[in-house]
Scaffold this motif. Sequence first.
Motif, short mmCIF file in Angstrom:
data_model
loop_
_atom_site.label_atom_id
_atom_site.label_comp_id
_atom_site.label_asym_id
_atom_site.label_seq_id
_atom_site.Cartn_x
_atom_site.Cartn_y
_atom_site.Cartn_z
N VAL A 152 0.86 -1.18 0.00
CA VAL A 152 0.00 0.00 0.00
C VAL A 152 0.89 1.23 0.00
O VAL A 152 1.72 1.40 0.91
CB VAL A 152 -0.94 0.02 1.21
N VAL A 153 0.73 2.09 -0.99
CA VAL A 153 1.53 3.31 -1.12
C VAL A 153 0.66 4.50 -0.73
O VAL A 153 -0.37 4.77 -1.35
CB VAL A 153 2.05 3.47 -2.56
N GLY A 154 1.09 5.21 0.31
CA GLY A 154 0.35 6.35 0.85
C GLY A 154 -0.42 5.93 2.08
O GLY A 154 -1.36 5.13 1.99
N LEU A 155 -0.04 6.45 3.24
CA LEU A 155 -0.65 6.02 4.50
C LEU A 155 -1.38 7.16 5.20
O LEU A 155 -1.31 7.32 6.41
CB LEU A 155 0.42 5.42 5.43
N GLY A 156 -2.09 7.98 4.41
CA GLY A 156 -3.01 8.95 4.99
C GLY A 156 -4.29 8.24 5.40
O GLY A 156 -4.29 7.08 5.79
N GLY A 157 -5.42 8.94 5.27
CA GLY A 157 -6.68 8.37 5.72
C GLY A 157 -7.01 7.06 5.04
O GLY A 157 -7.23 6.03 5.69
N MET A 158 -7.05 7.05 3.71
CA MET A 158 -7.47 5.86 2.97
C MET A 158 -6.41 4.76 3.03
O MET A 158 -6.74 3.57 3.19
CB MET A 158 -7.76 6.21 1.52
N GLY A 159 -5.15 5.12 2.91
CA GLY A 159 -4.10 4.11 2.95
C GLY A 159 -3.99 3.45 4.30
O GLY A 159 -3.80 2.22 4.40
N SER A 160 -4.10 4.22 5.38
CA SER A 160 -4.02 3.62 6.71
C SER A 160 -5.21 2.70 6.97
O SER A 160 -5.08 1.66 7.61
CB SER A 160 -3.94 4.72 7.79
N ALA A 161 -6.39 3.08 6.45
CA ALA A 161 -7.56 2.20 6.58
C ALA A 161 -7.35 0.91 5.81
O ALA A 161 -7.75 -0.17 6.26
CB ALA A 161 -8.81 2.91 6.08
N THR A 162 -6.71 1.00 4.65
CA THR A 162 -6.50 -0.18 3.82
C THR A 162 -5.50 -1.14 4.45
O THR A 162 -5.73 -2.36 4.50
CB THR A 162 -6.03 0.24 2.41
N VAL A 163 -4.38 -0.63 4.96
CA VAL A 163 -3.41 -1.54 5.60
C VAL A 163 -4.02 -2.18 6.84
O VAL A 163 -3.77 -3.35 7.14
CB VAL A 163 -2.07 -0.85 5.94
N HIS A 164 -4.85 -1.41 7.56
CA HIS A 164 -5.53 -1.98 8.72
C HIS A 164 -6.43 -3.14 8.30
O HIS A 164 -6.38 -4.24 8.88
CB HIS A 164 -6.34 -0.88 9.41
N GLN A 165 -7.27 -2.91 7.29
CA GLN A 165 -8.18 -3.96 6.83
C GLN A 165 -7.42 -5.19 6.33
O GLN A 165 -7.77 -6.33 6.67
CB GLN A 165 -9.07 -3.41 5.72
N LEU A 166 -6.41 -4.98 5.52
CA LEU A 166 -5.67 -6.11 4.96
C LEU A 166 -4.95 -6.90 6.04
O LEU A 166 -5.00 -8.15 6.04
CB LEU A 166 -4.67 -5.60 3.93
N ALA A 167 -4.29 -6.19 6.94
CA ALA A 167 -3.56 -6.90 7.99
C ALA A 167 -4.50 -7.65 8.92
O ALA A 167 -4.21 -8.78 9.34
CB ALA A 167 -2.71 -5.90 8.78
N ALA A 168 -5.64 -7.04 9.23
CA ALA A 168 -6.61 -7.71 10.12
C ALA A 168 -7.16 -8.98 9.48
O ALA A 168 -7.59 -9.90 10.18
CB ALA A 168 -7.74 -6.76 10.45
N ARG A 169 -7.15 -9.05 8.15
CA ARG A 169 -7.62 -10.25 7.44
C ARG A 169 -6.51 -11.30 7.29
O ARG A 169 -6.73 -12.35 6.68
CB ARG A 169 -8.15 -9.86 6.06
N GLY A 170 -5.33 -11.00 7.79
CA GLY A 170 -4.26 -11.98 7.76
C GLY A 170 -3.33 -11.91 6.58
O GLY A 170 -2.50 -12.80 6.38
#
Length: 387
Positions: A8-26
């Motif tokens: 994931v490139v860019g860890l503002g609002g949308m990017g941080s939400a995306t890494v959270h979702q992906l990591a939480a899914r394993g």
Amino acid sequence: MPAFDVIVVGLGGMGSATVHQLAARGHRVLGLEKYGPGHDRGASHGGSRIIRQSYFEGQEYVPLLLRSYELFDRLATDSGRDVITLTGGVMAGRPESRTVAGARASAERWGLEHEMLDAAELRRRFPTMAPCPDEVALFEAKAGFVRPERTVLAQLELAARHDAELRFQEPMRAWEPAGDGVRVITDVATYTAGQLVITPGPWAPELLADLGVPFAIERQVQHWFRPRGGVDAWLPERHPIYIWEYDTDGSQVYGFPAIDGSAGGAKIAFFRRGTPTTPDTLDTAVHPAEIAEMAAAAGRVLPDLPGEHLRGEPCMYSTTPDEHFVISRHPEHAAVTVACGFSGHGFKFVPVIGEVVADLATTGATAHPIDLFDPRRFSGAKPIFQE
């Protein structure tokens, strides 16, 4: 085997939400960010963002908003951070204005709880507001504000808790296809992954030039004033968020209660009245003429303002010509998912966009309604999700 499932490139609002979702899914996730965590260089800062359900920008957004509320509540619980506060919200203007009529149409279509207030009732409930006799307001009890910096940090903390690898001060310099996946190059290393997600904020024209979307990057200024007479009537338990279409040309202001007390004042800004910029040329100064223009507009509808100007803070909007988002697998690269063009009304969707983008990156589809956000709408090509 690629080193990561998703980068994931860019860890503002949308990017941080995306890494959270992906990591939480394993999934094995790498997050890359040009600046530090929770930085103030893009569009995810300024202390507050409005959240509301009666959506004048488009009735199609409401299902996403309802899910976003659920996910903000979950984020607050899981992180222990105060990220969302409901104060009630006022959408004010003449009955036929986009702000009022559009909000009312969304509320009625989706059965959202709301009240219509005439000018006298609006003044009675909120003495800080001074509507004209022909103005009305939609009041939504479930509107309020979210905290952008806290939201980003909460999502990054939870992503790290689920073993996401987060690297700051490490911008992506290039990417290229690599077999069925991608190769991402930074100044530090070269990484491989099955999928790449790009959430570039105001860097969209630079990083997604091949997408064919005519992005506009605009400088917007947020202002904080100390109301005349103090902040007692402006505290969150007494004062709603508001969006006010105060002129027949469609001019709008939006603002907040005094969410940080007297020292913080009350934040107000113009809604979509920016000037063109780029991330590299952003003017970070706030000029006397800008303060005077904001003060004059505030005084038309809020007699306690402008009061004392405490500070101003520029930020950047990245927008599309129709003001709708861009969320999609890249039309030319199946291993790349993009999410951008959110500024002006995007932050309230942050957690659900993370859910949507995680879906697209891992399965190529999502159950959420996102046809409106297909980038091919600007080229006339067949939409990606159209049968």
